[in-house]
Write a protein that holds these residues in place. Structure first.
Motif, PDB file in Angstrom:
ATOM      1  N   PRO A 230       0.827  -1.209   0.000  1.00  0.00           N
ATOM      2  CA  PRO A 230       0.000   0.000   0.000  1.00  0.00           C
ATOM      3  C   PRO A 230       0.864   1.263   0.000  1.00  0.00           C
ATOM      4  O   PRO A 230       1.756   1.418   0.833  1.00  0.00           O
ATOM      5  CB  PRO A 230      -0.819  -0.125   1.288  1.00  0.00           C
TER       6      PRO A 230
ATOM      7  N   SER B 165       0.926   5.147   0.610  1.00  0.00           N
ATOM      8  CA  SER B 165       0.180   6.198   1.296  1.00  0.00           C
ATOM      9  C   SER B 165       0.167   7.458   0.443  1.00  0.00           C
ATOM     10  O   SER B 165       1.204   7.900  -0.067  1.00  0.00           O
ATOM     11  CB  SER B 165       0.810   6.479   2.656  1.00  0.00           C
TER      12      SER B 165
ATOM     13  N   GLU C  85      -7.640   1.625  -0.070  1.00  0.00           N
ATOM     14  CA  GLU C  85      -7.942   1.509   1.362  1.00  0.00           C
ATOM     15  C   GLU C  85      -8.010   2.905   1.965  1.00  0.00           C
ATOM     16  O   GLU C  85      -7.079   3.702   1.814  1.00  0.00           O
ATOM     17  CB  GLU C  85      -6.873   0.690   2.084  1.00  0.00           C
ATOM     18  N   ARG C  86      -9.125   3.211   2.630  1.00  0.00           N
ATOM     19  CA  ARG C  86      -9.265   4.471   3.361  1.00  0.00           C
ATOM     20  C   ARG C  86      -8.912   4.243   4.818  1.00  0.00           C
ATOM     21  O   ARG C  86      -9.431   3.319   5.443  1.00  0.00           O
ATOM     22  CB  ARG C  86     -10.689   5.013   3.253  1.00  0.00           C
ATOM     23  N   ARG C  87      -8.065   5.081   5.342  1.00  0.00           N
ATOM     24  CA  ARG C  87      -7.644   4.962   6.734  1.00  0.00           C
ATOM     25  C   ARG C  87      -8.325   6.042   7.555  1.00  0.00           C
ATOM     26  O   ARG C  87      -8.228   7.224   7.230  1.00  0.00           O
ATOM     27  CB  ARG C  87      -6.116   5.077   6.835  1.00  0.00           C
ATOM     28  N   GLN C  88      -9.011   5.613   8.623  1.00  0.00           N
ATOM     29  CA  GLN C  88      -9.824   6.520   9.423  1.00  0.00           C
ATOM     30  C   GLN C  88      -9.300   6.580  10.850  1.00  0.00           C
ATOM     31  O   GLN C  88      -8.737   5.607  11.356  1.00  0.00           O
ATOM     32  CB  GLN C  88     -11.284   6.055   9.433  1.00  0.00           C
TER      33      GLN C  88
ATOM     34  N   VAL D 200     -11.185  10.824   7.996  1.00  0.00           N
ATOM     35  CA  VAL D 200     -10.250  10.107   7.127  1.00  0.00           C
ATOM     36  C   VAL D 200      -8.884  10.775   7.254  1.00  0.00           C
ATOM     37  O   VAL D 200      -8.740  11.985   7.037  1.00  0.00           O
ATOM     38  CB  VAL D 200     -10.741  10.133   5.669  1.00  0.00           C
ATOM     39  N   THR D 201      -7.887   9.991   7.614  1.00  0.00           N
ATOM     40  CA  THR D 201      -6.534  10.531   7.829  1.00  0.00           C
ATOM     41  C   THR D 201      -5.589  10.247   6.651  1.00  0.00           C
ATOM     42  O   THR D 201      -4.611  10.969   6.474  1.00  0.00           O
ATOM     43  CB  THR D 201      -5.935   9.935   9.111  1.00  0.00           C
ATOM     44  N   ASP D 202      -5.895   9.213   5.867  1.00  0.00           N
ATOM     45  CA  ASP D 202      -4.987   8.876   4.773  1.00  0.00           C
ATOM     46  C   ASP D 202      -5.699   7.979   3.771  1.00  0.00           C
ATOM     47  O   ASP D 202      -6.785   7.467   4.043  1.00  0.00           O
ATOM     48  CB  ASP D 202      -3.727   8.172   5.316  1.00  0.00           C
ATOM     49  N   LEU D 203      -5.034   7.830   2.607  1.00  0.00           N
ATOM     50  CA  LEU D 203      -5.543   6.978   1.532  1.00  0.00           C
ATOM     51  C   LEU D 203      -4.375   6.160   1.006  1.00  0.00           C
ATOM     52  O   LEU D 203      -3.294   6.697   0.782  1.00  0.00           O
ATOM     53  CB  LEU D 203      -6.161   7.829   0.426  1.00  0.00           C
ATOM     54  N   ALA D 204      -4.588   4.855   0.822  1.00  0.00           N
ATOM     55  CA  ALA D 204      -3.535   3.970   0.328  1.00  0.00           C
ATOM     56  C   ALA D 204      -4.023   3.259  -0.908  1.00  0.00           C
ATOM     57  O   ALA D 204      -5.152   2.764  -0.944  1.00  0.00           O
ATOM     58  CB  ALA D 204      -3.123   2.961   1.402  1.00  0.00           C
TER      59      ALA D 204
END
Length: 413
Positions: A342, A344, A388-391, A404-408
């Motif tokens: 992944p 980032s 993948e959405r990172r929350q 949402v803090t990041d996107l991979a």
């Protein structure tokens, strides 16, 4: 066996020994004193099970009567519910006394207030549940224990007021005065756990039941208000017929003009359909169809292709240049399509020196928007990407915000 437990057992044995007398007092509204039951009635009077009504008549105590009403689900007309506001205020008072006893080092009093708070929360939860259950039974039975429309409307308004008081109680249970105090101090954590187990975990179900009951009561009240004018006219006509039993309506042939009240009826709206089973109907329909003029058929002409005129003015061609964030996302997507792990979006952006002036939040927002727009095209032959959405974790249990803090993005195997 302690003295208090022994007294309770003796009281229950007294009720069991006089169970037929207690049942008669509850079922018939009271019992009369005579020579056969004099001793038993006096014993029950001493224990405040029976209360004097008239000279030789006794009735069941109101508290025991309410308990039997709850057991046998007996609905009383215009029954008054519990005073939930006072019960919530009592819990707030117990909280204050618990905190004061803790600060002053009175551990025995602190334990006593904690026990009282536990019992008070249990009592409040049980009363709210019983109140909602009673109102639901009333609404499902359509509270059909009255004989006139006016009584029905007044009874509906009364029960609607009880339902609104329950709604106010549910708002108090979630307010800052009680819940905010419990959640604001670590020393109140044992009391908060009791409150959460007895009240907070049941609030969603209570609120849903309360909304259903209120909706039914408001619907019935609206329906009664719509019916009441017509019912009033029917009652007036019925009263007229009772006063003049020999009244006979006039013959229609003798009326020169119809009275004004006859124009109130708009008449029946009838729909007619031809009976195709009759041969005469089919022949009439065939003649009607033959008399209809045929529609004119028009054929649209095919338009010829145009040709370019010489000497025309050339319009300038305008080229739209992509924005820096669009170019950056294209580069990011190209590198992510070759990455096995992944990649980032925020980490990739921080590594690009030429993107230092690009705001990080704006970059993440554009990347999320672009991925949503691409959708299934990320799974095409040329990409085969996984997203993948990172929350961030929720700030509290009832928070509805998704941060949402990041996107991979990386290459799908």
């Amino acid at each position: 066996m302690s003295q208090s437990v022994a007294s309770i057992v003796a009281y229950l044995e007294l009720l069991h020994a006089n169970r037929h007398l207690v049942a008669a007092a509850y079922s018939h509204g009271g019992v009369a004193l005579d020579e056969d039951n004099q001793r038993r009635v006096r014993q029950l009077q001493q224990q405040r099970v029976l209360v004097p009504y008239l000279q030789d008549d006794f009735r069941l105590s109101p508290s025991l009567g309410r308990h039997l009403d709850e057991v046998f689900q007996r609905q009383r007309s215009y029954a008054v519910g519990a005073n939930f506001g006072e019960l919530v205020h009592r819990l707030e008072q117990l909280l204050g006394e618990y905190v004061s006893a803790s600060h002053e080092g009175r551990l025995e009093d602190q334990g006593e207030y904690q026990s009282e708070f536990d019992i008070g929360v249990f009592e409040l939860a049980a009363l709210v549940g019983d109140e909602l259950l009673g109102l639901r039974v009333i609404t499902e039975n359509q509270f059909a224990n009255v004989s006139t429309l006016a009584e029905k409307r007044r009874q509906n308004e009364f029960y609607l007021g009880r339902a609104e008081r329950i709604g106010e109680t549910l708002a108090l249970l979630e307010g800052e005065s009680l819940l905010g105090t419990l959640a604001g101090a670590s020393m109140l954590k044992p009391l908060l756990e009791v409150f959460r187990h007895q009240v907070l975990n049941r609030l969603p179900q209570w609120r849903a039941t309360h909304m259903d009951i209120t909706a039914v009561l408001k619907a019935y009240l609206y329906r009664l208000r719509q019916v009441e004018p017509n019912a009033r006219r029917i009652r007036a006509f019925a009263h007229f017929l009772r006063k003049t039993p020999d009244y006979q309506p006039p013959e229609a042939e003798s009326l020169q003009a119809l009275p004004a009240w006859s124009s109130r009826f708009a008449g029946l709206r009838l729909k007619v359909h031809p009976d195709l089973a009759l041969s005469s109907t089919r022949e009439a329909l065939a003649d009607t169809a033959k008399s209809i003029a045929s529609a004119k058929i028009s054929i649209a002409r095919q338009r010829l292709a145009g040709r370019l005129l010489e000497g025309g003015l050339d319009k300038p061609v305008r080229f739209i240049s992509p924005k820096p964030v669009q170019l950056a996302f294209g580069r990011y997507l190209l590198e992510a399509s070759a990455a096995a792990m992944p990649l980032s979006a925020v980490g990739w952006k921080r590594q690009q020196r030429d993107l230092g002036s690009l705001d990080e939040d704006a970059w993440l927002l554009y990347a999320l928007h672009a991925v949503d727009l691409l959708g299934n095209r990320l799974q095409g032959r040329g990409h085969r990407l996984q997203v993948e959405r990172r929350q961030a974790p929720a700030s509290h249990a009832r928070s509805g915000n998704l941060v949402v803090t990041d996107l991979a993005v990386w290459k799908k195997d």
